[in-house]
Structures are given as C-alpha cells and as structure tokens.
Enzyme design. Structure first.
Site, short mmCIF file in Angstrom:
data_model
loop_
_atom_site.label_atom_id
_atom_site.label_comp_id
_atom_site.label_asym_id
_atom_site.label_seq_id
_atom_site.Cartn_x
_atom_site.Cartn_y
_atom_site.Cartn_z
N GLY A 293 0.85 -1.19 0.00
CA GLY A 293 0.00 0.00 0.00
C GLY A 293 0.88 1.23 0.00
N SER B 63 2.43 4.91 1.20
CA SER B 63 2.90 5.48 2.44
C SER B 63 1.68 5.93 3.24
CB SER B 63 3.80 6.68 2.11
OG SER B 63 4.16 7.36 3.27
N SER B 64 1.70 5.73 4.53
CA SER B 64 0.64 6.17 5.46
C SER B 64 -0.69 5.42 5.30
CB SER B 64 0.39 7.69 5.34
OG SER B 64 1.57 8.41 5.61
N GLY C 244 -1.33 2.40 6.46
CA GLY C 244 -1.60 1.57 7.63
C GLY C 244 -0.92 0.22 7.63
N LYS C 245 0.02 0.01 6.72
CA LYS C 245 0.71 -1.29 6.61
C LYS C 245 1.44 -1.66 7.90
CE LYS C 245 3.27 0.04 3.26
NZ LYS C 245 2.87 1.46 3.35
N ASP D 109 10.97 0.38 5.26
CA ASP D 109 11.48 1.58 5.93
C ASP D 109 12.65 1.26 6.86
OD1 ASP D 109 9.60 3.14 4.65
OD2 ASP D 109 8.31 3.39 6.40
#
Length: 189
Positions: A19, A21-22, A24-25, A46
């Site tokens: 998914g 960025s941001s 919810g992964k 990351d």
C-alpha cells in the site's frame, strides 16, 4: 537439544502488505504479530532505509542507492522465507520493477498478497499528522501501487482498525485459494 543440521527444511510463509505510504501497513503488521499463532518476522522496507549510514549521498547517485536498497530488501525477505521463517512484509510497490523483482524471488504459492487501501483524503490527513513524510507522497504513489490489480485479500484501513484487518488476514490463511495472486501475476509476466 537438536543439532541445527537436523532442522527440517521448509519454506516460510510471506504475508506481503502492499500500500501507499501512510496507508496503515505497519500498524497492520504490528497487529498481525500479536494475533498470528506461529512466529513471524516483520520486515518493513522503511527499516532497511533506516539502516543506511548517515553519509551524504550525492544527488546523482541517490536513485542507484535507493534501487540497490530495494533489491537488497527483496533478497533479504526471500532469504528469510527460504530459511523457513514466516515473514510479514511491509512494502510500497510504487515502481513496476519492484513487483517483478519480488515475483522472481519469492515462492509464489507461499505469498499472501494483501492490498492495503485508504482513501486519498485520509492518506493526506495521516501524512500531515505524521510530519515525517513529504506532502502528497501517498497521493503520488496511489496509482502505481495497486496498478497490477490482483490480491489474495484486501483491507481498507479507513473502515477497519489494524487489529480487525490482522484478524481478517489471519482467518484467511487456512483456506488460501490457489492459484495465489503471486502465481497469477507471475503467469502474466
């Protein structure tokens, strides 16, 4: 105590969260580690970027450094799974080559490909709240991240909590259909 050479070989399962960025992964991955019945390793892309030294990267070399980081990340995940470890991957497939690379490295039957979705307005709100991402990053990634269009299971983090998504993924695992999304995507390449 058993000797290491007597550990039976197996291929670990990869739960691959894809998914923007941001989306919810990482929150889903954290929740998965608390609900899954077997040991799993959370390998977020990351974390691999964070392992890089603070030595400055010349602008003309940044693309190469990032490409090599993603390639190394894919191979680390494949290696962990090949050694029999179960892995939760937290990734952003915002370039087509990344998916192709993963398809070439992972055992397709042993990948549960999870689409992590979130509406653009909510992504923007989350980015502002985090303060550690460039404004509009998720919106720029949105079209490419899900462009392949095939998943085993999908979650919308604007409608379900990370724990609800994790439980849904856990409940999906025992009856995984075949061919898997990775098997279908691999056949299409």
């Amino acid at each position: 105590m058993r000797h290491l050479d007597s550990v039976p070989p197996r291929q670990g399962l990869v739960i691959f969260l894809n998914g923007t960025s941001s989306s919810g992964k990482s929150s889903i991955a954290t929740a998965l580690l608390s609900v899954l019945d077997e040991p799993y390793f959370h390998l977020p892309v990351d974390a691999f970027h964070a392992m890089r030294s603070s030595a400055p990267v010349p602008p003309d070399q940044l693309g190469t450094v990032l490409h090599r980081t993603w390639q190394g990340f894919h191979r680390a995940v494949a290696g962990m799974a090949a050694a029999g470890n179960n892995v939760v991957v937290d990734h952003v497939l915002s370039a087509e080559w990344r998916l192709r690379d993963c398809l070439s490295l992972f055992v397709p039957r042993q990948v549960v490909f999870v689409g992590v979705h979130c509406p653009p307005e909510e992504l923007e709100r989350r980015e502002r709240g985090r303060g550690d991402r460039p404004a509009g990053l998720a919106a720029r990634q949105l079209e490419q991240v899900h462009s392949h269009g095939i998943y085993d299971i999908e979650c919308d983090t604007s409608r379900a909590t990370p724990r609800e998504c994790a439980v849904r993924i856990k409940e999906f695992l025992p009856g995984r259909p075949t061919p898997t999304a990775f098997e279908r995507l691999g056949a299409a390449v």
